[in-house]
Design an enzyme around this catalytic site. Sequence first.
Site, PDB file in Angstrom:
ATOM      1  N   GLY A 134       0.845  -1.204   0.000  1.00  0.00           N
ATOM      2  CA  GLY A 134       0.000   0.000   0.000  1.00  0.00           C
ATOM      3  C   GLY A 134       0.870   1.239   0.000  1.00  0.00           C
ATOM      4  O   GLY A 134       0.628   2.195   0.727  1.00  0.00           O
ATOM      5  N   ALA A 135       1.901   1.200  -0.873  1.00  0.00           N
ATOM      6  CA  ALA A 135       2.984   2.177  -0.787  1.00  0.00           C
ATOM      7  C   ALA A 135       2.731   3.459  -1.567  1.00  0.00           C
ATOM      8  O   ALA A 135       3.528   4.390  -1.494  1.00  0.00           O
ATOM      9  CB  ALA A 135       4.281   1.518  -1.293  1.00  0.00           C
ATOM     10  N   ASN A 136       1.614   3.526  -2.288  1.00  0.00           N
ATOM     11  CA  ASN A 136       1.385   4.704  -3.129  1.00  0.00           C
ATOM     12  C   ASN A 136       0.611   5.811  -2.416  1.00  0.00           C
ATOM     13  O   ASN A 136       0.404   6.877  -2.992  1.00  0.00           O
ATOM     14  CB  ASN A 136       0.616   4.312  -4.402  1.00  0.00           C
ATOM     15  CG  ASN A 136      -0.722   3.683  -4.082  1.00  0.00           C
ATOM     16  OD1 ASN A 136      -0.788   2.557  -3.620  1.00  0.00           O
ATOM     17  ND2 ASN A 136      -1.795   4.408  -4.297  1.00  0.00           N
ATOM     18  N   SER A 137       0.170   5.547  -1.188  1.00  0.00           N
ATOM     19  CA  SER A 137      -0.757   6.491  -0.559  1.00  0.00           C
ATOM     20  C   SER A 137      -0.473   6.594   0.937  1.00  0.00           C
ATOM     21  O   SER A 137       0.163   5.712   1.516  1.00  0.00           O
ATOM     22  CB  SER A 137      -2.175   5.950  -0.798  1.00  0.00           C
ATOM     23  OG  SER A 137      -3.139   6.738  -0.166  1.00  0.00           O
ATOM     24  N   GLY A 138      -0.971   7.654   1.538  1.00  0.00           N
ATOM     25  CA  GLY A 138      -1.003   7.792   2.998  1.00  0.00           C
ATOM     26  C   GLY A 138       0.271   7.383   3.717  1.00  0.00           C
ATOM     27  O   GLY A 138       1.379   7.795   3.363  1.00  0.00           O
ATOM     28  N   TYR A 195     -14.170  -4.310   9.534  1.00  0.00           N
ATOM     29  CA  TYR A 195     -12.857  -3.678   9.727  1.00  0.00           C
ATOM     30  C   TYR A 195     -12.254  -4.148  11.055  1.00  0.00           C
ATOM     31  O   TYR A 195     -11.070  -4.488  11.127  1.00  0.00           O
ATOM     32  CB  TYR A 195     -13.001  -2.156   9.685  1.00  0.00           C
ATOM     33  CG  TYR A 195     -11.677  -1.416   9.694  1.00  0.00           C
ATOM     34  CD1 TYR A 195     -10.805  -1.494   8.608  1.00  0.00           C
ATOM     35  CD2 TYR A 195     -11.295  -0.640  10.790  1.00  0.00           C
ATOM     36  CE1 TYR A 195      -9.590  -0.815   8.615  1.00  0.00           C
ATOM     37  CE2 TYR A 195     -10.077   0.045  10.797  1.00  0.00           C
ATOM     38  CZ  TYR A 195      -9.241  -0.040   9.716  1.00  0.00           C
ATOM     39  OH  TYR A 195      -8.032   0.629   9.718  1.00  0.00           O
ATOM     40  N   SER A 247      -4.596  -1.622  13.996  1.00  0.00           N
ATOM     41  CA  SER A 247      -5.390  -0.437  14.370  1.00  0.00           C
ATOM     42  C   SER A 247      -5.980  -0.642  15.762  1.00  0.00           C
ATOM     43  O   SER A 247      -6.228  -1.784  16.179  1.00  0.00           O
ATOM     44  CB  SER A 247      -6.529  -0.248  13.371  1.00  0.00           C
ATOM     45  OG  SER A 247      -7.425   0.736  13.839  1.00  0.00           O
ATOM     46  N   GLY A 253       1.749   4.484   3.857  1.00  0.00           N
ATOM     47  CA  GLY A 253       2.665   3.636   3.085  1.00  0.00           C
ATOM     48  C   GLY A 253       3.684   4.487   2.358  1.00  0.00           C
ATOM     49  O   GLY A 253       4.889   4.221   2.406  1.00  0.00           O
TER      50      GLY A 253
HETATM   51  N1  LIG Z   1      -5.847   6.411   8.600  1.00  0.00           N
HETATM   52  C1  LIG Z   1      -6.073   6.033   9.848  1.00  0.00           C
HETATM   53  O1  LIG Z   1      -6.571   6.800  10.707  1.00  0.00           O
HETATM   54  C2  LIG Z   1      -5.721   4.651  10.286  1.00  0.00           C
HETATM   55  C3  LIG Z   1      -5.923   4.290  11.639  1.00  0.00           C
HETATM   56  C4  LIG Z   1      -5.563   3.007  12.064  1.00  0.00           C
HETATM   57  C5  LIG Z   1      -5.010   2.119  11.150  1.00  0.00           C
HETATM   58  N2  LIG Z   1      -4.845   2.485   9.847  1.00  0.00           N
HETATM   59  C6  LIG Z   1      -4.242   1.496   8.936  1.00  0.00           C
HETATM   60  O2  LIG Z   1      -3.150   2.106   8.279  1.00  0.00           O
HETATM   61  C7  LIG Z   1      -2.871   1.405   7.062  1.00  0.00           C
HETATM   62  C8  LIG Z   1      -2.559   2.397   5.951  1.00  0.00           C
HETATM   63  O3  LIG Z   1      -3.747   3.099   5.610  1.00  0.00           O
HETATM   64  P1  LIG Z   1      -3.803   4.647   5.243  1.00  0.00           P
HETATM   65  O4  LIG Z   1      -4.577   5.296   6.346  1.00  0.00           O
HETATM   66  O5  LIG Z   1      -2.470   5.172   4.879  1.00  0.00           O
HETATM   67  O6  LIG Z   1      -4.826   4.602   3.999  1.00  0.00           O
HETATM   68  P2  LIG Z   1      -4.689   4.872   2.436  1.00  0.00           P
HETATM   69  O7  LIG Z   1      -4.086   6.207   2.171  1.00  0.00           O
HETATM   70  O8  LIG Z   1      -6.060   4.607   1.910  1.00  0.00           O
HETATM   71  O9  LIG Z   1      -3.696   3.747   1.928  1.00  0.00           O
HETATM   72  C9  LIG Z   1      -4.095   2.416   1.817  1.00  0.00           C
HETATM   73  C10 LIG Z   1      -3.185   1.722   0.817  1.00  0.00           C
HETATM   74  O10 LIG Z   1      -3.581   0.344   0.709  1.00  0.00           O
HETATM   75  C11 LIG Z   1      -3.634   0.013  -0.678  1.00  0.00           C
HETATM   76  N3  LIG Z   1      -4.517  -1.121  -0.965  1.00  0.00           N
HETATM   77  C12 LIG Z   1      -5.843  -1.203  -0.753  1.00  0.00           C
HETATM   78  N4  LIG Z   1      -6.303  -2.370  -1.232  1.00  0.00           N
HETATM   79  C13 LIG Z   1      -5.246  -3.039  -1.769  1.00  0.00           C
HETATM   80  C14 LIG Z   1      -5.088  -4.278  -2.442  1.00  0.00           C
HETATM   81  N5  LIG Z   1      -6.136  -5.061  -2.703  1.00  0.00           N
HETATM   82  N6  LIG Z   1      -3.857  -4.623  -2.853  1.00  0.00           N
HETATM   83  C15 LIG Z   1      -2.786  -3.826  -2.634  1.00  0.00           C
HETATM   84  N7  LIG Z   1      -2.874  -2.629  -2.022  1.00  0.00           N
HETATM   85  C16 LIG Z   1      -4.094  -2.243  -1.601  1.00  0.00           C
HETATM   86  C17 LIG Z   1      -4.134   1.288  -1.337  1.00  0.00           C
HETATM   87  O11 LIG Z   1      -3.936   1.248  -2.735  1.00  0.00           O
HETATM   88  P3  LIG Z   1      -4.855   2.175  -3.726  1.00  0.00           P
HETATM   89  O12 LIG Z   1      -4.448   3.584  -3.489  1.00  0.00           O
HETATM   90  O13 LIG Z   1      -4.527   1.650  -5.075  1.00  0.00           O
HETATM   91  O14 LIG Z   1      -6.269   1.932  -3.325  1.00  0.00           O
HETATM   92  C18 LIG Z   1      -3.267   2.308  -0.599  1.00  0.00           C
HETATM   93  O15 LIG Z   1      -1.991   2.354  -1.171  1.00  0.00           O
HETATM   94  C19 LIG Z   1      -4.081   0.512   6.810  1.00  0.00           C
HETATM   95  O16 LIG Z   1      -3.743  -0.818   7.133  1.00  0.00           O
HETATM   96  C20 LIG Z   1      -5.124   1.034   7.799  1.00  0.00           C
HETATM   97  O17 LIG Z   1      -6.038   0.032   8.196  1.00  0.00           O
HETATM   98  C21 LIG Z   1      -5.195   3.711   9.399  1.00  0.00           C
END
Ligand SMILES: NC(=O)c1ccc[n+]([C@@H]2O[C@H](COP(=O)([O-])OP(=O)(O)OC[C@H]3O[C@@H](n4cnc5c(N)ncnc54)[C@H](OP(=O)(O)O)[C@@H]3O)[C@@H](O)[C@H]2O)c1
Length: 283
Positions: A13-17, A164, A139, A19
């Site tokens: 998930g390295a392209n966003s947020g 989730y 999480s 990652g």
């Molecule tokens: N944000 C928060 O407040 C929060 C809180 C607790 C835990 N987390 C955890 O933190 C982690 C990172 O999330 P983030 O908040 O940085 O969200 P994000 O910006 O939505 O990033 C999620 C990443 O996962 C990738 N992904 C989704 N489905 C996939 C698949 N089938 N195969 C490969 N890659 C996939 C997405 O790719 P695309 O861009 O192509 O969709 C994106 O790169 C997650 O595990 C999340 O549960 C987040």
Amino acid sequence: MATEGKKIAVVTGANSGMGKATVAALADRGYTVVMLCRNKARGEAALEELQMIKNRDIHLMSCDLGHMDDIRRFTDEFKVSYPRVDVLVNNAGVVSLDRRITYDGYEEQFGVNHLGHFLLTLRLLDKMVQGSRIIVVASGAHKVGKIHFDDINLKKGFHAIKAYGQSKLANVLFTRELALRVKARGITVNCCHPGAVATSMGVDRITGFGSSVTGILKNIFLSPEEGAKTAIYLATGSEGGKVTGKYFYRCQISATSKAAKSRSQAKQLFELSEKLTEEYLPL
Ligand SMILES: NC(=O)c1ccc[n+]([C@@H]2O[C@H](COP(=O)([O-])OP(=O)(O)OC[C@H]3O[C@@H](n4cnc5c(N)ncnc54)[C@H](OP(=O)(O)O)[C@@H]3O)[C@@H](O)[C@H]2O)c1
């Protein structure tokens, strides 16, 4: 190809947020970083942005964690190009209001957040060495989670929080069980809660629905760089090389839910995941 002598990290998930923030931080610390991304265009756009800072050794590979054959293809190709995995950051994640299923027919949050990473990790284990580290981005939502062993795909009474929460509890249970099983090999496995972070989590990738909410939350929530701190700490700090099987928050060991402490549930989930992925790890 990795540069000789450098540590190699894989970030999902390295392209966003978070990652993307993790990739940047590891590359700046001298790691060769392989970005695992499911979408070529989004992956290439992120890579281009990350490479605007010179001397970052970052490579892009595609893989859909909701598609087991694609994970097998990815790991086969990875092993041809890279000799080792020093750090694996299982960061990718989805949250979905509707019940969606993966290519293989699993409820998406369980299928991607847990099962896809389970298969990926087991298939990369033979490239891990003494001192390798696995970091699972879980999480605090695991605390409301329960593993529905009788209905793992949540066909009855789907709810986003239920799904989730189940997937994130699975992240913590997997961390604990895998840590025990790979301890003798000198590999550490830890997980973390990043905090509430303004990322693209929950934003529809096609319609953009949800992005205005993320925009508003930017002022209240942590930035992706702040949110990624604990995963980066576990990947690079000395504690992450010694401690194993623990749940971290704000770079410190933190308490989990009662369900997350259950060895019997961790073992049951591990065995179920082996069966569903047809990938087995000898005890
Ligand atoms: N944000 C928060 O407040 C929060 C809180 C607790 C835990 N987390 C955890 O933190 C982690 C990172 O999330 P983030 O908040 O940085 O969200 P994000 O910006 O939505 O990033 C999620 C990443 O996962 C990738 N992904 C989704 N489905 C996939 C698949 N089938 N195969 C490969 N890659 C996939 C997405 O790719 P695309 O861009 O192509 O969709 C994106 O790169 C997650 O595990 C999340 O549960 C987040």
